[in-house]
Design a protein around this motif. Structure first.
Motif, mmCIF file in Angstrom:
data_model
loop_
_atom_site.group_PDB
_atom_site.id
_atom_site.type_symbol
_atom_site.label_atom_id
_atom_site.label_comp_id
_atom_site.label_asym_id
_atom_site.label_seq_id
_atom_site.Cartn_x
_atom_site.Cartn_y
_atom_site.Cartn_z
ATOM 1 N N SER A 136 0.848 -1.196 0.000
ATOM 2 C CA SER A 136 0.000 0.000 0.000
ATOM 3 C C SER A 136 0.878 1.239 0.000
ATOM 4 O O SER A 136 1.594 1.490 0.965
ATOM 5 C CB SER A 136 -0.905 0.011 1.237
ATOM 6 N N PRO A 137 0.831 2.011 -1.080
ATOM 7 C CA PRO A 137 1.665 3.202 -1.141
ATOM 8 C C PRO A 137 1.107 4.318 -0.268
ATOM 9 O O PRO A 137 -0.089 4.347 0.035
ATOM 10 C CB PRO A 137 1.610 3.589 -2.618
ATOM 11 N N ASP A 138 1.979 5.224 0.127
ATOM 12 C CA ASP A 138 1.534 6.426 0.830
ATOM 13 C C ASP A 138 1.035 7.414 -0.210
ATOM 14 O O ASP A 138 1.815 7.957 -0.998
ATOM 15 C CB ASP A 138 2.691 7.053 1.622
ATOM 16 N N LEU A 139 -0.253 7.612 -0.230
ATOM 17 C CA LEU A 139 -0.853 8.555 -1.158
ATOM 18 C C LEU A 139 -0.995 9.913 -0.477
ATOM 19 O O LEU A 139 -1.257 9.972 0.727
ATOM 20 C CB LEU A 139 -2.234 8.075 -1.599
ATOM 21 N N GLU A 154 1.550 14.408 -9.269
ATOM 22 C CA GLU A 154 2.002 13.059 -8.939
ATOM 23 C C GLU A 154 1.321 12.501 -7.689
ATOM 24 O O GLU A 154 1.264 13.153 -6.662
ATOM 25 C CB GLU A 154 3.516 13.095 -8.715
ATOM 26 N N TRP A 191 1.925 8.853 -7.018
ATOM 27 C CA TRP A 191 2.784 7.751 -6.610
ATOM 28 C C TRP A 191 3.877 7.572 -7.644
ATOM 29 O O TRP A 191 3.636 7.731 -8.843
ATOM 30 C CB TRP A 191 1.949 6.479 -6.496
ATOM 31 N N LYS A 192 5.073 7.250 -7.182
ATOM 32 C CA LYS A 192 6.195 7.022 -8.095
ATOM 33 C C LYS A 192 6.982 5.814 -7.613
ATOM 34 O O LYS A 192 7.169 5.625 -6.414
ATOM 35 C CB LYS A 192 7.091 8.248 -8.147
ATOM 36 N N TRP A 193 7.442 5.009 -8.573
ATOM 37 C CA TRP A 193 8.256 3.842 -8.265
ATOM 38 C C TRP A 193 9.630 4.027 -8.896
ATOM 39 O O TRP A 193 9.761 4.146 -10.114
ATOM 40 C CB TRP A 193 7.603 2.568 -8.785
ATOM 41 N N ARG A 247 5.342 6.391 -12.767
ATOM 42 C CA ARG A 247 4.522 7.174 -11.832
ATOM 43 C C ARG A 247 3.068 7.189 -12.277
ATOM 44 O O ARG A 247 2.745 6.984 -13.447
ATOM 45 C CB ARG A 247 5.062 8.584 -11.692
#
Length: 171
Positions: A119-122, A149, A151-153, A158
Motif C-alpha cells: 500500500s503506497p503512501d498517497l 504526482e 505515486w512514483k516507483w 509514476r
C-alpha cells in the motif's frame, strides 16, 4: 449507506515512465465495479464515515513501458472519518469540500503473473461532495481531482492526474 451507481461512476489516471527524453504518459481509464459510501449528519456537520471503492483492472498502455501491464484487485478505502467543510443550501441539500486519506490495495499482472503490491503512501486527495434527497432517498456525488504526482516507483514509473467521480444512492 449509499451503494455506488456504476453507470455514473468512473475516472481516469495518467501512467508515465521516464526515458532519456523525459516522461512518456499514457491515459488509463478507471472503471468502478462496486462500492459503498457511508455518510452521517449531526446538526450542521456532514461527515464521510466510510468509503470503499473496488476498481476494475487498469491496463497500463503498452506505450508507457514497452509491454502491457495490468493493475488488478484495486481497492480504495477511507483511512478515517472526515468532516466535510461545506454549507447546507437547503434542509435537503449540502455541498462541501474535504481531503481524504485513502488506503490503496492492489496487485500487478506482469506477463501473466499476479503479484500483490504494498500500500503506497498517497497524498491527501481533495474532493467535492454533494448530497441531496429526503429521508426516503439520498443521492451523493463525490468528485476527486488530484492533479500532479500521486505515486512514483524508483523514479521510472509514476501515476498522476487522478480524476474520479463516484455517485451513490440509497436503495
Amino acid at each position: 449507506m449509499l451503494d455506488i451507481s456504476l453507470p455514473d461512476s468512473a475516472g481516469a489516471i495518467t501512467a508515465s515512465r521516464k526515458t532519456s527524453d523525459g516522461w512518456v504518459p499514457g491515459l488509463a481509464d478507471l472503471k468502478v465495479e462496486h462500492g459503498t459510501l457511508l455518510l452521517s449528519t449531526e446538526g450542521e456537520v456532514l461527515a464521510l464515515e466510510d468509503l470503499v471503492i473496488d476498481l476494475g483492472p487498469i491496463e497500463i498502455p503498452e506505450a508507457v513501458l514497452g509491454y502491457p501491464l495490468e493493475l488488478t484487485d484495486i481497492r480504495l478505502s477511507l483511512v478515517e472519518r472526515v468532516e466535510v467543510a461545506g454549507a447546507w443550501t437547503s434542509p435537503d441539500e449540502a455541498h462541501g469540500n474535504a481531503k481524504l486519506e485513502l488506503l490503496l490495495e492492489w496487485s500487478l499482472v506482469n506477463h501473466g503473473v499476479t503479484s500483490p503490491l504494498g500500500s503506497p503512501d498517497l497524498p491527501p486527495i481533495p474532493v467535492e461532495l454533494s448530497v441531496s434527497g429526503t429521508a426516503a432517498r439520498v443521492h451523493a456525488e463525490l468528485r476527486a481531482s488530484a492533479p500532479g504526482e500521486l505515486w512514483k516507483w524508483a523514479n521510472v514509473f509514476r501515476l498522476e492526474d487522478l480524476s474520479l467521480v463516484i455517485a451513490g444512492d440509497t436503495n
